[in-house]
Write a protein that holds these residues in place. Structure first.
Motif, short mmCIF file in Angstrom:
data_model
loop_
_atom_site.label_atom_id
_atom_site.label_comp_id
_atom_site.label_asym_id
_atom_site.label_seq_id
_atom_site.Cartn_x
_atom_site.Cartn_y
_atom_site.Cartn_z
N GLY A 32 -35.63 -18.64 -79.16
CA GLY A 32 -35.24 -18.61 -77.76
C GLY A 32 -36.44 -18.45 -76.84
O GLY A 32 -37.59 -18.52 -77.27
N ALA A 35 -36.38 -15.52 -69.80
CA ALA A 35 -35.88 -16.14 -68.57
C ALA A 35 -37.02 -16.74 -67.75
O ALA A 35 -36.91 -17.88 -67.25
CB ALA A 35 -35.09 -15.13 -67.75
N LEU A 53 -27.34 -19.61 -66.40
CA LEU A 53 -27.29 -18.86 -67.66
C LEU A 53 -26.01 -18.03 -67.76
O LEU A 53 -25.45 -17.89 -68.85
CB LEU A 53 -28.52 -17.96 -67.80
CG LEU A 53 -29.82 -18.68 -68.13
CD1 LEU A 53 -31.02 -17.74 -67.95
CD2 LEU A 53 -29.80 -19.26 -69.53
N ALA A 57 -23.51 -18.40 -70.81
CA ALA A 57 -23.18 -17.21 -71.60
C ALA A 57 -21.67 -16.95 -71.58
O ALA A 57 -21.09 -16.59 -72.61
CB ALA A 57 -23.93 -16.00 -71.07
N VAL A 62 -24.74 -19.44 -74.90
CA VAL A 62 -26.04 -18.78 -74.80
C VAL A 62 -25.84 -17.29 -75.03
O VAL A 62 -24.86 -16.71 -74.57
CB VAL A 62 -26.68 -19.03 -73.41
CG1 VAL A 62 -27.87 -18.15 -73.17
CG2 VAL A 62 -27.07 -20.49 -73.25
N GLU A 63 -26.76 -16.71 -75.78
CA GLU A 63 -26.77 -15.27 -76.00
C GLU A 63 -28.05 -14.71 -75.42
O GLU A 63 -29.04 -15.45 -75.29
CB GLU A 63 -26.70 -14.97 -77.50
CG GLU A 63 -25.45 -15.52 -78.15
CD GLU A 63 -25.49 -15.41 -79.67
OE1 GLU A 63 -26.60 -15.43 -80.25
OE2 GLU A 63 -24.41 -15.30 -80.26
N ASN A 64 -28.04 -13.44 -75.08
CA ASN A 64 -29.27 -12.84 -74.55
C ASN A 64 -29.46 -11.46 -75.13
O ASN A 64 -28.52 -10.81 -75.59
CB ASN A 64 -29.24 -12.80 -73.02
CG ASN A 64 -28.15 -11.93 -72.48
OD1 ASN A 64 -28.18 -10.72 -72.64
ND2 ASN A 64 -27.16 -12.52 -71.81
N TYR A 73 -33.30 -15.39 -74.05
CA TYR A 73 -32.09 -16.20 -74.16
C TYR A 73 -32.20 -17.12 -75.36
O TYR A 73 -33.25 -17.70 -75.62
CB TYR A 73 -31.87 -17.00 -72.88
CG TYR A 73 -31.48 -16.13 -71.72
CD1 TYR A 73 -30.14 -15.87 -71.46
CD2 TYR A 73 -32.44 -15.55 -70.90
CE1 TYR A 73 -29.77 -15.04 -70.41
CE2 TYR A 73 -32.08 -14.73 -69.85
CZ TYR A 73 -30.74 -14.48 -69.61
OH TYR A 73 -30.39 -13.67 -68.58
N ARG A 74 -31.10 -17.24 -76.07
CA ARG A 74 -31.03 -18.11 -77.25
C ARG A 74 -29.78 -18.97 -77.16
O ARG A 74 -28.73 -18.50 -76.71
CB ARG A 74 -30.95 -17.28 -78.52
CG ARG A 74 -32.18 -16.48 -78.83
CD ARG A 74 -31.98 -15.61 -80.09
NE ARG A 74 -33.19 -14.88 -80.42
CZ ARG A 74 -33.52 -13.70 -79.91
NH1 ARG A 74 -32.73 -13.11 -79.06
NH2 ARG A 74 -34.64 -13.11 -80.27
#
Length: 110
Positions: A32, A35, A53, A57, A62-64, A73-74
């Motif tokens: 990832g 930001a 984002l 999400a 998206v995961e953070n 973020y991934r």
């Protein structure tokens, strides 16, 4: 995956900025990006990036994770795999061999 979840994912990706962000994160999977890195690479204002984002999400794409002062973020590749599986669930009228060439193009050579 149910229809409601699939629609949320497709809706989130049906925007130029969000699709661009997601594709960038896929290219940088699994690590990832922070930001700030995303904003810089895409020349995007931070408030616009944040809004996009949030939508991604919310759709589970998206995961953070907070790392000190930064947020990494991934892309949620499992969610994307589930979405693709949902879309191809009834592929080729029960003849999977007809879909094989298409599915082989989806295999990652990473």
């Amino acid at each position: 995956m149910d229809t409601k979840t699939a629609l949320a994912s497709l809706n989130a990706l049906a925007h130029d900025g969000r699709l661009t962000i997601f594709r960038l994160l896929v290219r940088h999977a699994p690590d990832g990006l922070y930001a700030g890195e995303i904003a810089e690479r895409l020349d995007m204002k931070t408030n616009t990036l944040s809004a996009n984002l949030t939508v991604l999400a919310g759709a589970g794409l998206v995961e953070n994770a907070r790392e000190g002062r930064n947020i990494r973020y991934r892309a949620n590749v499992v969610q994307m795999r589930d979405l693709l599986s949902f879309l191809f669930q009834d592929c080729c009228g029960g003849s999977p061999e007809a879909c094989r060439p298409l599915l082989e193009t989806l295999v990652c050579d990473c």
